[in-house]
Scaffold this active site. Structure first.
Site, PDB file in Angstrom:
ATOM      1  N   HIS A  26      75.908  32.090 -35.516  1.00 45.17           N
ATOM      2  CA  HIS A  26      76.950  31.064 -35.548  1.00 45.17           C
ATOM      3  C   HIS A  26      77.725  31.145 -34.244  1.00 45.17           C
ATOM      4  O   HIS A  26      78.154  32.221 -33.825  1.00 45.17           O
ATOM      5  CB  HIS A  26      77.891  31.323 -36.734  1.00 45.17           C
ATOM      6  CG  HIS A  26      79.091  30.429 -36.761  1.00 45.17           C
ATOM      7  ND1 HIS A  26      79.002  29.062 -36.660  1.00 45.17           N
ATOM      8  CD2 HIS A  26      80.426  30.709 -36.887  1.00 45.17           C
ATOM      9  CE1 HIS A  26      80.223  28.535 -36.723  1.00 45.17           C
ATOM     10  NE2 HIS A  26      81.097  29.504 -36.857  1.00 45.17           N
ATOM     11  N   HIS A  65      83.024  21.406 -37.681  1.00 43.04           N
ATOM     12  CA  HIS A  65      83.065  22.830 -37.428  1.00 43.04           C
ATOM     13  C   HIS A  65      82.187  23.162 -36.206  1.00 43.04           C
ATOM     14  O   HIS A  65      82.636  22.949 -35.084  1.00 43.04           O
ATOM     15  CB  HIS A  65      82.640  23.577 -38.700  1.00 43.04           C
ATOM     16  CG  HIS A  65      82.838  25.058 -38.651  1.00 43.04           C
ATOM     17  ND1 HIS A  65      82.778  25.859 -39.765  1.00 43.04           N
ATOM     18  CD2 HIS A  65      83.071  25.894 -37.620  1.00 43.04           C
ATOM     19  CE1 HIS A  65      82.987  27.110 -39.410  1.00 43.04           C
ATOM     20  NE2 HIS A  65      83.167  27.150 -38.120  1.00 43.04           N
ATOM     21  N   HIS A  85      80.488  28.631 -31.444  1.00 40.59           N
ATOM     22  CA  HIS A  85      81.224  27.390 -31.185  1.00 40.59           C
ATOM     23  C   HIS A  85      80.844  26.902 -29.786  1.00 40.59           C
ATOM     24  O   HIS A  85      81.719  26.547 -28.992  1.00 40.59           O
ATOM     25  CB  HIS A  85      82.732  27.620 -31.296  1.00 40.59           C
ATOM     26  CG  HIS A  85      83.229  27.810 -32.690  1.00 40.59           C
ATOM     27  ND1 HIS A  85      84.455  27.369 -33.120  1.00 40.59           N
ATOM     28  CD2 HIS A  85      82.656  28.374 -33.778  1.00 40.59           C
ATOM     29  CE1 HIS A  85      84.625  27.679 -34.404  1.00 40.59           C
ATOM     30  NE2 HIS A  85      83.559  28.298 -34.822  1.00 40.59           N
ATOM     31  N   TYR A 138      50.801  26.808 -26.633  1.00 39.90           N
ATOM     32  CA  TYR A 138      51.908  27.269 -25.799  1.00 39.90           C
ATOM     33  C   TYR A 138      52.101  28.756 -26.039  1.00 39.90           C
ATOM     34  O   TYR A 138      52.023  29.226 -27.168  1.00 39.90           O
ATOM     35  CB  TYR A 138      53.191  26.515 -26.146  1.00 39.90           C
ATOM     36  CG  TYR A 138      54.356  26.899 -25.274  1.00 39.90           C
ATOM     37  CD1 TYR A 138      54.564  26.266 -24.059  1.00 39.90           C
ATOM     38  CD2 TYR A 138      55.217  27.916 -25.657  1.00 39.90           C
ATOM     39  CE1 TYR A 138      55.624  26.620 -23.243  1.00 39.90           C
ATOM     40  CE2 TYR A 138      56.281  28.285 -24.841  1.00 39.90           C
ATOM     41  CZ  TYR A 138      56.471  27.634 -23.635  1.00 39.90           C
ATOM     42  OH  TYR A 138      57.517  27.997 -22.822  1.00 39.90           O
ATOM     43  N   ASP A 160      59.915  19.741 -28.662  1.00 37.54           N
ATOM     44  CA  ASP A 160      59.248  21.047 -28.571  1.00 37.54           C
ATOM     45  C   ASP A 160      59.733  21.982 -29.683  1.00 37.54           C
ATOM     46  O   ASP A 160      59.072  22.972 -29.990  1.00 37.54           O
ATOM     47  CB  ASP A 160      59.540  21.714 -27.222  1.00 37.54           C
ATOM     48  CG  ASP A 160      58.712  21.121 -26.085  1.00 37.54           C
ATOM     49  OD1 ASP A 160      57.659  20.522 -26.349  1.00 37.54           O
ATOM     50  OD2 ASP A 160      59.139  21.259 -24.922  1.00 37.54           O
TER      51      ASP A 160
END
Lengths: 231, 231, 231, 231
Positions: free
Chosen positions: B95, B171, B97, B229, B120
């Site tokens: 998490h 948020h 910001h 890839y 991708d």
């Protein structure tokens, strides 16, 4: 080790990309060609920059077949191969997803020529090749990307020697040059031009493109027969 | 010390966040799970990055109870716990910001899929879960945030294995993955996609999203059964 | 040397400003107060950051008179003095011309509360004090700037303990806090909030502000009597 | 080696440009003048910053003739020469293609005075000289650029001592000052003002310029006879 010169050139150029802020993680690749040997050295696919070395570069011929190397080459290798095969005077190719150039590619717009920073390097808008049709995408995608780039220049009447950079619509930029340093330089210049053009349009909505006399003057200062930039 | 592996994984991943420019001060947290032991290691709340160490990570079970550690775990711990409990195949959660992803979350918009950098990694727009209703907010807020994330994916018919990133409206972003490196990678990728999508819309107001054939091709290059890839 | 504690606090805090990207050259200043002695230490005016030291900080009383120091104090000293005199619970003040916060100040707009990053620190829009009237400007300008800040909070019914940051219209931000670390922290948080709010409005023109329940929840997580953020 | 003082001043100032983020590759140049000797030292054309040294600076007189040095001087040398010849009180000139200032130049707009950061340095909008007419471009282009700059100030009734910075339309900024440090400082200040003015207009479309009383007050704080900024 064979192909040492192009291995080192490709390695050094790949390492420049994160230093210049042009790639996140492994989202970019540089190749460097040996025209006499008919091969190029290219970054292996998905290997972090800090683990790269000249010996890890993969040697590939202009049809896209691996000539030397245990690692799988960049997933964009066939695009590089096609361009080397058809453009005899280029020595290196760079592909990045640099932020501003990629945003222009995603918008599917050519980058208008708004100033002398642009004209120092190109006399035309930076072309944006349209997204490929579905058949090309479902076929040999990376191979077709090379042809899409060539076709875009052709349709606009441009030569790869005049314009060493292009956007592939919805995708990201490719640049090239006589050697790896020049191709990387072109990627950094393109990113700067892309950022400035974006800001210019934000500052003034109806901004006109550069007039012909200024385009001509600036390009010839650096590139014409009477050029007087550099040593 | 017990749980050494996940302590170190969580510590290293938390330390990557400031290096990648994804957090200011302590505005982010990473956890790493040990599925066999039924616990995860998570950053303690509000401790500056320079004072962290593996031994300071807090060990928490999937119901959110602290199993080992003197420090209070991240205030977002219950969100992590809910997701580990309900999503058996994830090994880590991040998490942050981060600036651009948070701006999209504040605008309460999904991030449209505008290019191959996005394709991708995901075949769909990055979902933005709507802000919770007042009852959920006033109740067990962080716990409910986990359910809000799961419900958003469900309503859009998406699986957490297909889409490893989400915005929580008003948020900020959450990402996850099989391990801590992948979850941190996803946070950096999301921030880059968010910045490019923002710029794309500024450069062209009516820009169309990527067509299906290109989405499919790029995702399968990296993730399909015939992916080519990486090594 | 006397006042060593506040000299060092002010010095360290001033040095943090360029590290956090909040100042260009000398465009900022931090002061730290000793409430018992009735003085504060502040950066000398126009001295480059690399030449600063604790001993070069100037000691000034709450009426703005220099108590100790050979150098002229920051030109904004009287603003600091007024605020210390009237706000008994603050221990430090920071003034910068950080890019995004200053752009909002130049636009003379409050920064709307668009997300939880903002709500973690304030329950209201970041206030922007209007430019002063001409008489105040022509009079004791820096002294009046302090009163303009206090008056703005008063007219909006806000306390300096609730809101530790403000924009001065056409000028730039001021932040404060119980000590120098907190005041510098507030300047960095304000710059981040200002950048995110700018981007949020670019991404969505008609974006609503955060609803009350979310504002309350996030602020109380960090600051209420039942707060559970940090150690 | 002769002209050691201006060689070192020009070298040090050129090296500051990449550190301040004002140039990409070699897209900028600084010169420093010795008024008694009637010459200036300027960066050689197209030489990478890491290969520069004081001894590589080229010594040129105010008519643009090389007095000492084996390398070709910057391609913008004649613009510098014209300005030194006509402006007796300047000691250094800087030319960059810094991102935000160049975007304003490309938009062919003056930078409006929106805040005190601007007013601390100038009392007027930063002027943008219009692109030259075709005859001037095709003639002695760099020489004419100098005259274009002088003519723009003259038509706006401004003196080079009041305004030490200008944009050349479609091209990029030039700044100057009594010495090389001040001229480089002005380039960094201009870039910051340009970025803030851009953001201010994005945040509020109809933003008014600063009122006269604030312009006067801030400029005089730093520059008037009763100035009280600095030591």
């Amino acid at each position: 080790m064979s192909y040492q010169t192009i291995r080192e050139a490709a390695y050094e150029a790949n390492m420049q990309l994160p230093r210049l802020g042009l790639v996140l993680f492994t989202f970019g690749n540089v190749s460097a060609a040996d025209r006499d040997a008919g091969v190029f050295a290219i970054k292996p696919s998905g290997v972090p920059y800090e683990l790269l070395s000249p010996s890890k570069m993969v040697i590939v011929d202009f049809d896209g077949h691996t000539v030397e190397g245990d690692l799988r080459p960049s997933s964009d290798t066939l695009t590089h191969a096609v361009l080397y095969k058809h453009w005899p005077k280029i020595g290196a190719i760079v592909h990045t997803h640099s932020t501003y150039a990629t945003a222009w590619a995603q918008s599917q717009r050519d980058i208008p020529i708004y100033g002398t920073t642009h004209a120092d390097h190109n006399t035309v808008n930076i072309p944006c090749a349209p997204p490929m049709d579905d058949r090309m995408i479902q076929g040999d995608y990376e191979y077709q990307t090379g042809f899409q780039i060539m076709q875009c220049l052709e349709q606009k009447g441009l030569s790869y020697e005049e314009v060493e950079m292009i956007l592939v619509g919805n995708h990201a930029p490719f640049t090239w040059g006589k050697n790896a340093d020049k191709a990387v330089y072109n990627s950094a210049v393109l990113e700067s031009i892309a950022q400035m053009a974006y800001l210019t349009e934000q500052i003034r909505k109806d901004v006109p493109v550069l007039k012909d006399s200024l385009i001509k003057k600036h390009f010839e200062r650096k590139h014409g027969p009477g050029s007087y930039y550099g040593q």
